[in-house]
Design an enzyme around this catalytic site. Sequence first.
Site, PDB file in Angstrom:
ATOM      1  N   LYS A 174       0.821  -1.216   0.000  1.00 53.75           N
ATOM      2  CA  LYS A 174       0.000   0.000   0.000  1.00 53.75           C
ATOM      3  C   LYS A 174       0.854   1.266   0.000  1.00 53.75           C
ATOM      4  O   LYS A 174       0.416   2.316  -0.429  1.00 53.75           O
ATOM      5  CB  LYS A 174      -0.975  -0.019   1.168  1.00 53.75           C
ATOM      6  CG  LYS A 174      -2.013  -1.123   1.003  1.00 53.75           C
ATOM      7  CD  LYS A 174      -3.164  -1.024   1.967  1.00 53.75           C
ATOM      8  CE  LYS A 174      -4.258  -2.025   1.639  1.00 53.75           C
ATOM      9  NZ  LYS A 174      -3.852  -3.439   1.841  1.00 53.75           N
TER      10      LYS A 174
HETATM   11  C1  LIG Z   1      -4.447  -4.528   1.092  1.00 53.64           C
HETATM   12  C2  LIG Z   1      -3.654  -5.768   0.933  1.00 53.64           C
HETATM   13  C3  LIG Z   1      -3.983  -6.753  -0.028  1.00 53.64           C
HETATM   14  C4  LIG Z   1      -5.205  -6.659  -0.919  1.00 53.64           C
HETATM   15  O1  LIG Z   1      -5.094  -5.656  -1.885  1.00 53.64           O
HETATM   16  P1  LIG Z   1      -6.429  -5.166  -2.663  1.00 53.64           P
HETATM   17  O2  LIG Z   1      -5.982  -4.021  -3.491  1.00 53.64           O
HETATM   18  O3  LIG Z   1      -7.383  -4.769  -1.581  1.00 53.64           O
HETATM   19  O4  LIG Z   1      -6.921  -6.306  -3.457  1.00 53.64           O
HETATM   20  C5  LIG Z   1      -3.144  -7.856  -0.137  1.00 53.64           C
HETATM   21  N1  LIG Z   1      -2.070  -8.019   0.659  1.00 53.64           N
HETATM   22  C6  LIG Z   1      -1.734  -7.102   1.602  1.00 53.64           C
HETATM   23  C7  LIG Z   1      -0.545  -7.350   2.458  1.00 53.64           C
HETATM   24  C8  LIG Z   1      -2.502  -5.954   1.773  1.00 53.64           C
HETATM   25  O5  LIG Z   1      -2.153  -5.060   2.716  1.00 53.64           O
END
Ligand SMILES: *Cc1c(COP(=O)(O)O)cnc(C)c1O
Length: 470
Positions: free
Chosen positions: A113
Amino acid sequence: MISYISTRGRSGEQGFEDVLLKGLAPDGGLFVPASFPSLSDGQLAGLSGKPYVDAATEIMVPFLGGAIGDSEFRALCAEAYGRFTHQAVTPLVQLDERLWILELFHGPTLAFKDVALQLLGLLFDHVLAKRAQRITVVGATSGDTGSAAIEACRDREAVDIFILYPAGRTSDVQRRQMTTVPSENVHAVAIEGTFDDCQALVKAMFADAPFRDDHALAAVNSINWARIMAQIVYYFVAAAALGSPRRKVAFAVPTGNFGDIYAGYVAGRMGLPIEKLIVGTNRNDILTRFFATAEMRKTTVVPTHSPSMDIQVSSNFERLLFDLLDRDAAVVTRTMDAFQSSGAFTVPPAAFTAATASFTAHAVDDRATEETIRDAFRAAGYTLDPHSAVGVAAARRAGLDPKIPIVVLATAHPAKFPEVVTGVTGVHPALPPHMADLFERAERLVTLPNDLKTVQRYVHQWARVGKARN
Ligand SMILES: *Cc1c(COP(=O)(O)O)cnc(C)c1O
Protein backbone atom coordinates in the site's frame (compact mmCIF):
# COMPACT_ATOMS: atom_id res chain seq x y z
CA MET A 1 -7.40 15.53 -22.45
CA ILE A 2 -8.42 12.92 -19.91
CA SER A 3 -11.59 13.25 -17.87
CA TYR A 4 -13.20 11.01 -15.28
CA ILE A 5 -16.73 9.68 -15.06
CA SER A 6 -18.59 7.76 -12.36
CA THR A 7 -19.56 4.10 -12.74
CA ARG A 8 -23.07 5.22 -11.70
CA GLY A 9 -23.17 7.87 -14.43
CA ARG A 10 -24.51 10.85 -12.51
CA SER A 11 -21.41 12.83 -11.55
CA GLY A 12 -20.63 14.51 -14.88
CA GLU A 13 -17.04 14.74 -16.11
CA GLN A 14 -14.40 15.61 -13.54
CA GLY A 15 -10.73 16.48 -13.68
CA PHE A 16 -7.91 14.72 -11.86
CA GLU A 17 -7.78 17.13 -8.89
CA ASP A 18 -11.44 16.66 -7.99
CA VAL A 19 -11.20 12.92 -8.41
CA LEU A 20 -8.18 12.91 -6.10
CA LEU A 21 -9.81 14.99 -3.37
CA LYS A 22 -13.32 13.49 -3.56
CA GLY A 23 -12.33 9.79 -3.56
CA LEU A 24 -15.86 8.43 -3.95
CA ALA A 25 -18.01 9.96 -6.71
CA PRO A 26 -20.93 12.10 -5.42
CA ASP A 27 -23.48 9.64 -6.89
CA GLY A 28 -22.00 6.81 -4.83
CA GLY A 29 -20.08 5.31 -7.76
CA LEU A 30 -16.36 5.02 -8.43
CA PHE A 31 -14.40 7.31 -10.73
CA VAL A 32 -12.82 5.82 -13.85
CA PRO A 33 -11.19 7.51 -16.85
CA ALA A 34 -13.69 8.31 -19.63
CA SER A 35 -11.22 6.47 -21.88
CA PHE A 36 -7.91 4.76 -21.17
CA PRO A 37 -4.69 6.30 -22.47
CA SER A 38 -2.42 3.87 -24.32
CA LEU A 39 1.28 3.20 -24.63
CA SER A 40 2.83 2.19 -27.96
CA ASP A 41 5.00 -0.94 -28.31
CA GLY A 42 7.98 1.39 -28.70
CA GLN A 43 7.18 3.07 -25.38
CA LEU A 44 6.70 -0.33 -23.71
CA ALA A 45 10.07 -1.59 -24.95
CA GLY A 46 11.67 1.69 -23.86
CA LEU A 47 10.64 1.12 -20.24
CA SER A 48 13.16 -1.68 -19.82
CA GLY A 49 16.10 -0.48 -17.75
CA LYS A 50 14.54 2.91 -16.97
CA PRO A 51 14.72 4.20 -13.38
CA TYR A 52 11.41 3.57 -11.61
CA VAL A 53 10.72 7.29 -11.18
CA ASP A 54 11.09 7.91 -14.93
CA ALA A 55 8.82 5.00 -15.80
CA ALA A 56 6.29 6.11 -13.18
CA THR A 57 6.23 9.65 -14.56
CA GLU A 58 5.80 8.50 -18.15
CA ILE A 59 2.98 6.07 -17.29
CA MET A 60 1.03 8.34 -14.95
CA VAL A 61 1.27 11.75 -16.66
CA PRO A 62 -1.54 10.95 -19.15
CA PHE A 63 -3.90 10.45 -16.16
CA LEU A 64 -3.26 13.94 -14.76
CA GLY A 65 -4.83 15.80 -17.65
CA GLY A 66 -2.41 18.68 -17.15
CA ALA A 67 -3.43 19.22 -13.50
CA ILE A 68 0.24 18.98 -12.46
CA GLY A 69 3.19 19.88 -14.68
CA ASP A 70 5.40 17.01 -15.88
CA SER A 71 8.54 18.11 -14.06
CA GLU A 72 6.63 18.93 -10.86
CA PHE A 73 5.03 15.50 -11.00
CA ARG A 74 8.39 13.85 -11.60
CA ALA A 75 9.69 15.58 -8.46
CA LEU A 76 6.76 14.18 -6.43
CA CYS A 77 7.50 10.67 -7.73
CA ALA A 78 11.18 11.10 -6.89
CA GLU A 79 10.28 12.11 -3.33
CA ALA A 80 7.72 9.32 -2.84
CA TYR A 81 9.89 6.54 -4.25
CA GLY A 82 13.08 7.94 -2.73
CA ARG A 83 11.68 6.68 0.58
CA PHE A 84 11.84 3.06 -0.61
CA THR A 85 14.86 1.13 0.56
CA HIS A 86 15.55 -0.70 -2.72
CA GLN A 87 17.14 1.07 -5.67
CA ALA A 88 14.71 -0.63 -8.06
CA VAL A 89 11.73 0.36 -5.81
CA THR A 90 9.79 -2.80 -6.81
CA PRO A 91 12.48 -5.45 -7.55
CA LEU A 92 11.82 -8.83 -9.20
CA VAL A 93 13.22 -11.99 -7.59
CA GLN A 94 13.15 -15.36 -9.35
CA LEU A 95 11.52 -18.15 -7.33
CA ASP A 96 11.66 -21.03 -9.81
CA GLU A 97 11.81 -21.67 -13.59
CA ARG A 98 8.75 -19.61 -14.32
CA LEU A 99 7.65 -17.75 -11.18
CA TRP A 100 8.93 -14.29 -10.36
CA ILE A 101 8.23 -12.43 -7.14
CA LEU A 102 7.56 -8.72 -7.54
CA GLU A 103 8.55 -7.33 -4.15
CA LEU A 104 6.24 -4.42 -3.41
CA PHE A 105 7.17 -4.15 0.28
CA HIS A 106 10.28 -1.97 0.35
CA GLY A 107 8.36 1.14 1.46
CA PRO A 108 8.17 2.65 4.96
CA THR A 109 5.54 0.26 6.36
CA LEU A 110 6.62 -2.91 4.54
CA ALA A 111 3.39 -3.40 2.58
CA PHE A 112 2.45 -2.72 -1.02
CA LYS A 113 0.00 0.00 0.00
CA ASP A 114 2.99 2.31 0.45
CA VAL A 115 3.57 2.34 -3.32
CA ALA A 116 0.31 4.21 -3.84
CA LEU A 117 -0.07 6.01 -0.51
CA GLN A 118 3.39 7.59 -0.45
CA LEU A 119 2.52 9.33 -3.70
CA LEU A 120 -1.06 10.08 -2.60
CA GLY A 121 0.10 12.05 0.47
CA LEU A 122 2.32 14.23 -1.70
CA LEU A 123 -0.41 14.71 -4.29
CA PHE A 124 -2.84 15.85 -1.57
CA ASP A 125 -0.32 18.38 -0.27
CA HIS A 126 0.45 19.66 -3.74
CA VAL A 127 -3.16 20.17 -4.78
CA LEU A 128 -4.28 21.56 -1.40
CA ALA A 129 -1.41 24.06 -1.27
CA LYS A 130 -2.43 25.32 -4.69
CA ARG A 131 -6.01 25.76 -3.45
CA ALA A 132 -4.94 27.13 -0.05
CA GLN A 133 -6.98 24.40 1.64
CA ARG A 134 -6.38 21.89 4.41
CA ILE A 135 -7.99 18.52 5.11
CA THR A 136 -8.44 16.24 8.08
CA VAL A 137 -7.97 12.59 7.23
CA VAL A 138 -9.83 10.21 9.53
CA GLY A 139 -9.73 6.45 9.17
CA ALA A 140 -10.24 3.18 11.02
CA THR A 141 -7.78 0.33 10.79
CA SER A 142 -7.49 -3.21 12.01
CA GLY A 143 -3.75 -2.86 11.58
CA ASP A 144 -2.17 -2.47 8.15
CA THR A 145 -3.82 0.36 6.26
CA GLY A 146 -3.51 2.72 9.22
CA SER A 147 0.26 2.72 9.31
CA ALA A 148 0.55 3.13 5.53
CA ALA A 149 -1.85 6.10 5.69
CA ILE A 150 0.06 7.63 8.60
CA GLU A 151 3.39 7.33 6.79
CA ALA A 152 1.77 8.89 3.73
CA CYS A 153 0.41 11.89 5.62
CA ARG A 154 3.10 12.52 8.25
CA ASP A 155 4.62 16.02 8.05
CA ARG A 156 2.28 16.99 5.21
CA GLU A 157 1.61 20.69 5.60
CA ALA A 158 -2.05 20.60 4.50
CA VAL A 159 -3.09 17.39 6.23
CA ASP A 160 -3.86 16.22 9.76
CA ILE A 161 -4.47 12.52 10.20
CA PHE A 162 -6.40 10.64 12.90
CA ILE A 163 -6.31 6.85 12.78
CA LEU A 164 -8.63 4.91 15.07
CA TYR A 165 -7.62 1.36 15.97
CA PRO A 166 -9.01 -1.13 18.49
CA ALA A 167 -6.94 -0.91 21.70
CA GLY A 168 -5.12 -4.15 22.43
CA ARG A 169 -6.34 -5.86 19.28
CA THR A 170 -3.56 -5.15 16.77
CA SER A 171 -0.17 -6.85 16.68
CA ASP A 172 2.72 -5.09 18.46
CA VAL A 173 4.43 -4.38 15.13
CA GLN A 174 1.24 -2.90 13.71
CA ARG A 175 0.59 -0.71 16.76
CA ARG A 176 4.16 0.54 16.96
CA GLN A 177 4.18 1.40 13.27
CA MET A 178 1.31 3.78 14.04
CA THR A 179 2.33 5.09 17.46
CA THR A 180 6.06 5.73 17.00
CA VAL A 181 5.73 8.39 14.32
CA PRO A 182 6.83 11.62 16.03
CA SER A 183 5.11 14.02 13.60
CA GLU A 184 2.80 16.65 15.09
CA ASN A 185 0.07 16.12 12.50
CA VAL A 186 -0.24 12.39 13.25
CA HIS A 187 -2.75 11.17 15.85
CA ALA A 188 -2.94 7.48 16.72
CA VAL A 189 -6.17 6.94 18.64
CA ALA A 190 -6.68 3.67 20.51
CA ILE A 191 -10.41 3.07 20.95
CA GLU A 192 -11.70 0.96 23.81
CA GLY A 193 -13.65 -1.31 21.48
CA THR A 194 -13.42 -3.47 18.37
CA PHE A 195 -12.45 -2.68 14.78
CA ASP A 196 -16.17 -2.50 13.96
CA ASP A 197 -16.59 0.15 16.68
CA CYS A 198 -13.74 2.16 15.12
CA GLN A 199 -15.34 1.91 11.70
CA ALA A 200 -18.71 2.94 13.09
CA LEU A 201 -17.13 6.02 14.75
CA VAL A 202 -15.50 7.06 11.47
CA LYS A 203 -18.74 6.54 9.58
CA ALA A 204 -20.62 8.60 12.15
CA MET A 205 -18.11 11.45 11.86
CA PHE A 206 -18.60 11.50 8.08
CA ALA A 207 -22.36 11.32 8.52
CA ASP A 208 -22.33 14.38 10.83
CA ALA A 209 -22.46 16.94 8.00
CA PRO A 210 -21.54 20.08 10.00
CA PHE A 211 -18.63 18.27 11.65
CA ARG A 212 -17.50 16.81 8.32
CA ASP A 213 -17.62 20.14 6.53
CA ASP A 214 -16.06 22.18 9.35
CA HIS A 215 -13.07 19.89 9.58
CA ALA A 216 -12.87 19.13 5.84
CA LEU A 217 -12.88 15.41 6.58
CA ALA A 218 -11.26 13.21 3.93
CA ALA A 219 -10.58 9.50 3.52
CA VAL A 220 -7.63 7.75 1.96
CA ASN A 221 -9.43 4.47 1.30
CA SER A 222 -8.77 2.01 -1.45
CA ILE A 223 -11.35 3.37 -3.87
CA ASN A 224 -9.36 6.55 -4.60
CA TRP A 225 -8.49 6.54 -8.30
CA ALA A 226 -5.02 7.96 -7.61
CA ARG A 227 -4.14 4.80 -5.70
CA ILE A 228 -5.06 2.64 -8.68
CA MET A 229 -3.06 4.92 -10.96
CA ALA A 230 0.12 4.49 -8.89
CA GLN A 231 -0.31 0.71 -8.87
CA ILE A 232 -0.48 0.47 -12.67
CA VAL A 233 3.18 1.43 -12.89
CA TYR A 234 4.77 -1.72 -11.48
CA TYR A 235 2.89 -3.99 -13.89
CA PHE A 236 4.59 -2.21 -16.78
CA VAL A 237 7.97 -2.10 -15.07
CA ALA A 238 7.95 -5.83 -14.22
CA ALA A 239 6.71 -6.88 -17.67
CA ALA A 240 9.33 -4.73 -19.40
CA ALA A 241 12.07 -6.33 -17.31
CA LEU A 242 10.89 -9.77 -18.49
CA GLY A 243 10.86 -8.88 -22.19
CA SER A 244 7.51 -7.22 -22.82
CA PRO A 245 6.11 -6.44 -25.39
CA ARG A 246 7.98 -9.26 -27.24
CA ARG A 247 6.95 -11.74 -24.55
CA LYS A 248 3.58 -12.05 -22.83
CA VAL A 249 3.54 -12.18 -19.05
CA ALA A 250 0.90 -13.32 -16.53
CA PHE A 251 0.35 -11.81 -13.08
CA ALA A 252 -0.88 -13.47 -9.89
CA VAL A 253 -2.23 -11.10 -7.26
CA PRO A 254 -3.27 -11.74 -3.65
CA THR A 255 -6.60 -9.96 -3.72
CA GLY A 256 -8.95 -8.33 -1.21
CA ASN A 257 -10.66 -5.15 -2.37
CA PHE A 258 -9.70 -5.80 -6.01
CA GLY A 259 -7.69 -2.56 -6.23
CA ASP A 260 -4.29 -4.03 -6.94
CA ILE A 261 -5.41 -6.52 -9.60
CA TYR A 262 -7.72 -3.97 -11.21
CA ALA A 263 -4.61 -1.83 -11.76
CA GLY A 264 -3.21 -4.78 -13.74
CA TYR A 265 -6.37 -4.86 -15.82
CA VAL A 266 -5.94 -1.15 -16.58
CA ALA A 267 -2.32 -1.80 -17.62
CA GLY A 268 -3.74 -4.34 -20.08
CA ARG A 269 -6.26 -1.82 -21.40
CA MET A 270 -3.36 0.59 -21.91
CA GLY A 271 -1.61 -1.87 -24.20
CA LEU A 272 0.46 -4.16 -21.97
CA PRO A 273 0.26 -7.72 -23.40
CA ILE A 274 -0.98 -9.77 -20.42
CA GLU A 275 -1.66 -13.50 -20.79
CA LYS A 276 -3.88 -13.73 -17.71
CA LEU A 277 -4.58 -12.00 -14.43
CA ILE A 278 -4.73 -14.60 -11.68
CA VAL A 279 -6.80 -13.65 -8.63
CA GLY A 280 -5.63 -15.28 -5.39
CA THR A 281 -8.10 -15.29 -2.51
CA ASN A 282 -8.01 -16.94 0.89
CA ARG A 283 -11.06 -18.69 2.38
CA ASN A 284 -12.93 -15.43 1.94
CA ASP A 285 -13.45 -16.45 -1.66
CA ILE A 286 -16.28 -14.26 -2.98
CA LEU A 287 -14.17 -13.36 -6.04
CA THR A 288 -13.11 -16.92 -6.75
CA ARG A 289 -16.74 -17.98 -6.67
CA PHE A 290 -17.64 -15.14 -9.02
CA PHE A 291 -15.07 -16.12 -11.63
CA ALA A 292 -16.36 -19.71 -11.46
CA THR A 293 -20.11 -19.05 -11.52
CA ALA A 294 -20.86 -15.48 -12.76
CA GLU A 295 -22.58 -14.88 -9.44
CA MET A 296 -21.28 -12.48 -6.79
CA ARG A 297 -22.70 -13.50 -3.45
CA LYS A 298 -21.84 -12.09 -0.01
CA THR A 299 -21.10 -14.37 2.90
CA THR A 300 -19.66 -13.70 6.35
CA VAL A 301 -15.95 -13.04 6.86
CA VAL A 302 -13.75 -15.68 8.46
CA PRO A 303 -10.33 -14.81 9.94
CA THR A 304 -7.32 -16.28 8.08
CA HIS A 305 -3.50 -16.13 7.98
CA SER A 306 -3.81 -13.29 5.43
CA PRO A 307 -5.92 -10.72 7.34
CA SER A 308 -5.58 -7.93 4.76
CA MET A 309 -7.60 -10.11 2.39
CA ASP A 310 -10.34 -10.99 4.88
CA ILE A 311 -13.12 -9.09 3.14
CA GLN A 312 -16.77 -9.63 2.42
CA VAL A 313 -17.13 -7.33 -0.59
CA SER A 314 -14.42 -6.16 -3.02
CA SER A 315 -15.20 -2.47 -3.40
CA ASN A 316 -13.08 -1.88 -6.53
CA PHE A 317 -14.82 -4.66 -8.46
CA GLU A 318 -17.44 -2.12 -9.54
CA ARG A 319 -14.82 -0.57 -11.82
CA LEU A 320 -14.38 -3.83 -13.72
CA LEU A 321 -18.12 -4.44 -13.68
CA PHE A 322 -18.59 -1.09 -15.46
CA ASP A 323 -16.46 -2.34 -18.37
CA LEU A 324 -17.96 -5.84 -18.34
CA LEU A 325 -21.41 -4.24 -18.72
CA ASP A 326 -20.22 -2.14 -21.69
CA ARG A 327 -19.97 0.99 -19.53
CA ASP A 328 -23.73 1.17 -19.13
CA ALA A 329 -24.00 3.13 -15.87
CA ALA A 330 -27.74 2.48 -15.53
CA VAL A 331 -27.17 -1.29 -15.55
CA VAL A 332 -24.27 -0.92 -13.09
CA THR A 333 -26.50 1.10 -10.76
CA ARG A 334 -29.28 -1.50 -10.96
CA THR A 335 -26.79 -4.31 -10.34
CA MET A 336 -25.20 -2.61 -7.33
CA ASP A 337 -28.62 -1.73 -5.90
CA ALA A 338 -29.61 -5.39 -6.17
CA PHE A 339 -26.35 -6.39 -4.47
CA GLN A 340 -27.05 -3.91 -1.68
CA SER A 341 -30.55 -5.21 -1.04
CA SER A 342 -30.19 -8.96 -1.69
CA GLY A 343 -26.46 -9.60 -1.17
CA ALA A 344 -26.05 -11.11 -4.64
CA PHE A 345 -26.02 -10.43 -8.38
CA THR A 346 -25.26 -12.40 -11.53
CA VAL A 347 -23.72 -10.95 -14.70
CA PRO A 348 -25.06 -11.86 -18.17
CA PRO A 349 -23.18 -14.50 -20.27
CA ALA A 350 -21.35 -11.99 -22.49
CA ALA A 351 -20.00 -10.16 -19.45
CA PHE A 352 -18.92 -13.42 -17.85
CA THR A 353 -17.12 -14.49 -21.03
CA ALA A 354 -15.26 -11.18 -21.06
CA ALA A 355 -14.38 -11.55 -17.38
CA THR A 356 -12.95 -15.03 -17.72
CA ALA A 357 -10.99 -14.08 -20.84
CA SER A 358 -8.87 -11.74 -18.71
CA PHE A 359 -9.09 -13.33 -15.23
CA THR A 360 -8.90 -16.66 -13.51
CA ALA A 361 -9.24 -17.10 -9.74
CA HIS A 362 -8.20 -19.58 -7.09
CA ALA A 363 -8.97 -19.84 -3.38
CA VAL A 364 -6.13 -20.91 -1.07
CA ASP A 365 -6.84 -22.00 2.51
CA ASP A 366 -4.53 -21.55 5.50
CA ARG A 367 -3.05 -25.03 5.17
CA ALA A 368 -2.12 -24.52 1.53
CA THR A 369 -0.74 -21.09 2.49
CA GLU A 370 1.52 -22.70 5.07
CA GLU A 371 2.63 -25.39 2.62
CA THR A 372 3.50 -22.74 0.06
CA ILE A 373 5.58 -20.79 2.59
CA ARG A 374 7.36 -23.99 3.65
CA ASP A 375 8.02 -24.99 0.06
CA ALA A 376 9.52 -21.67 -1.02
CA PHE A 377 11.69 -21.60 2.09
CA ARG A 378 13.03 -25.13 1.52
CA ALA A 379 13.39 -25.05 -2.23
CA ALA A 380 14.59 -21.50 -2.77
CA GLY A 381 15.55 -20.15 0.66
CA TYR A 382 12.90 -17.50 0.09
CA THR A 383 10.57 -16.30 2.85
CA LEU A 384 7.04 -15.44 1.69
CA ASP A 385 4.52 -13.61 3.83
CA PRO A 386 1.08 -15.31 4.03
CA HIS A 387 -0.54 -12.90 1.53
CA SER A 388 2.18 -13.35 -1.06
CA ALA A 389 1.99 -17.11 -0.50
CA VAL A 390 -1.67 -17.04 -1.54
CA GLY A 391 -0.51 -15.41 -4.79
CA VAL A 392 2.15 -18.08 -5.38
CA ALA A 393 -0.28 -20.92 -4.71
CA ALA A 394 -2.88 -19.38 -7.04
CA ALA A 395 -0.23 -18.96 -9.76
CA ARG A 396 0.68 -22.66 -9.54
CA ARG A 397 -2.96 -23.70 -9.80
CA ALA A 398 -3.72 -21.52 -12.81
CA GLY A 399 -2.60 -24.14 -15.33
CA LEU A 400 -1.05 -21.67 -17.78
CA ASP A 401 1.38 -22.57 -20.58
CA PRO A 402 4.72 -23.09 -18.76
CA LYS A 403 6.48 -20.88 -21.30
CA ILE A 404 4.62 -17.87 -19.94
CA PRO A 405 6.42 -16.29 -16.98
CA ILE A 406 4.16 -15.50 -14.04
CA VAL A 407 4.87 -12.48 -11.89
CA VAL A 408 3.47 -12.90 -8.37
CA LEU A 409 2.88 -9.67 -6.49
CA ALA A 410 4.43 -9.91 -3.00
CA THR A 411 2.27 -7.51 -1.01
CA ALA A 412 3.88 -7.63 2.44
CA HIS A 413 7.28 -8.23 4.02
CA PRO A 414 7.35 -11.51 6.01
CA ALA A 415 8.42 -9.62 9.15
CA LYS A 416 4.92 -8.08 9.26
CA PHE A 417 3.45 -11.52 9.97
CA PRO A 418 6.12 -13.16 12.14
CA GLU A 419 3.82 -15.63 13.96
CA VAL A 420 2.68 -17.55 10.87
CA VAL A 421 6.06 -17.36 9.16
CA THR A 422 8.05 -18.49 12.20
CA GLY A 423 5.56 -21.28 12.87
CA VAL A 424 6.15 -22.69 9.39
CA THR A 425 9.85 -22.07 8.74
CA GLY A 426 11.20 -22.14 12.30
CA VAL A 427 13.07 -18.92 11.55
CA HIS A 428 11.93 -15.56 12.89
CA PRO A 429 11.83 -13.09 9.97
CA ALA A 430 13.93 -10.05 10.88
CA LEU A 431 12.66 -6.51 10.42
CA PRO A 432 14.73 -4.65 7.81
CA PRO A 433 17.45 -2.28 9.10
CA HIS A 434 15.36 0.91 8.87
CA MET A 435 12.85 -0.63 11.29
CA ALA A 436 15.16 -2.68 13.46
CA ASP A 437 14.76 -0.23 16.37
CA LEU A 438 10.94 -0.22 16.16
CA PHE A 439 10.65 -1.74 19.62
CA GLU A 440 12.91 0.89 21.20
CA ARG A 441 11.08 3.92 19.81
CA ALA A 442 8.85 5.99 22.08
CA GLU A 443 5.11 5.52 21.55
CA ARG A 444 2.67 8.41 21.23
CA LEU A 445 -1.04 7.66 21.39
CA VAL A 446 -4.24 8.56 23.13
CA THR A 447 -6.76 6.04 24.42
CA LEU A 448 -10.39 7.10 24.14
CA PRO A 449 -13.68 5.41 25.05
CA ASN A 450 -15.95 4.14 22.29
CA ASP A 451 -17.95 7.37 22.35
CA LEU A 452 -18.60 9.59 19.34
CA LYS A 453 -18.73 12.93 21.20
CA THR A 454 -15.42 12.27 22.96
CA VAL A 455 -13.70 11.32 19.72
CA GLN A 456 -15.13 14.34 17.91
CA ARG A 457 -13.94 16.63 20.69
CA TYR A 458 -10.44 15.19 20.36
CA VAL A 459 -10.38 15.62 16.59
CA HIS A 460 -11.65 19.17 16.94
CA GLN A 461 -8.98 20.01 19.52
CA TRP A 462 -6.07 18.87 17.34
CA ALA A 463 -7.18 19.38 13.73
CA ARG A 464 -5.88 22.56 12.15
CA VAL A 465 -9.14 23.11 10.23
CA GLY A 466 -12.43 23.81 11.90
CA LYS A 467 -11.32 26.18 14.64
CA ALA A 468 -13.90 28.79 13.63
CA ARG A 469 -16.91 27.02 15.14
CA ASN A 470 -17.63 26.05 18.75
C1 LIG B 1 -4.45 -4.53 1.09
C2 LIG B 1 -3.65 -5.77 0.93
C3 LIG B 1 -3.98 -6.75 -0.03
C4 LIG B 1 -5.21 -6.66 -0.92
O1 LIG B 1 -5.09 -5.66 -1.88
P1 LIG B 1 -6.43 -5.17 -2.66
O2 LIG B 1 -5.98 -4.02 -3.49
O3 LIG B 1 -7.38 -4.77 -1.58
O4 LIG B 1 -6.92 -6.31 -3.46
C5 LIG B 1 -3.14 -7.86 -0.14
N1 LIG B 1 -2.07 -8.02 0.66
C6 LIG B 1 -1.73 -7.10 1.60
C7 LIG B 1 -0.55 -7.35 2.46
C8 LIG B 1 -2.50 -5.95 1.77
O5 LIG B 1 -2.15 -5.06 2.72
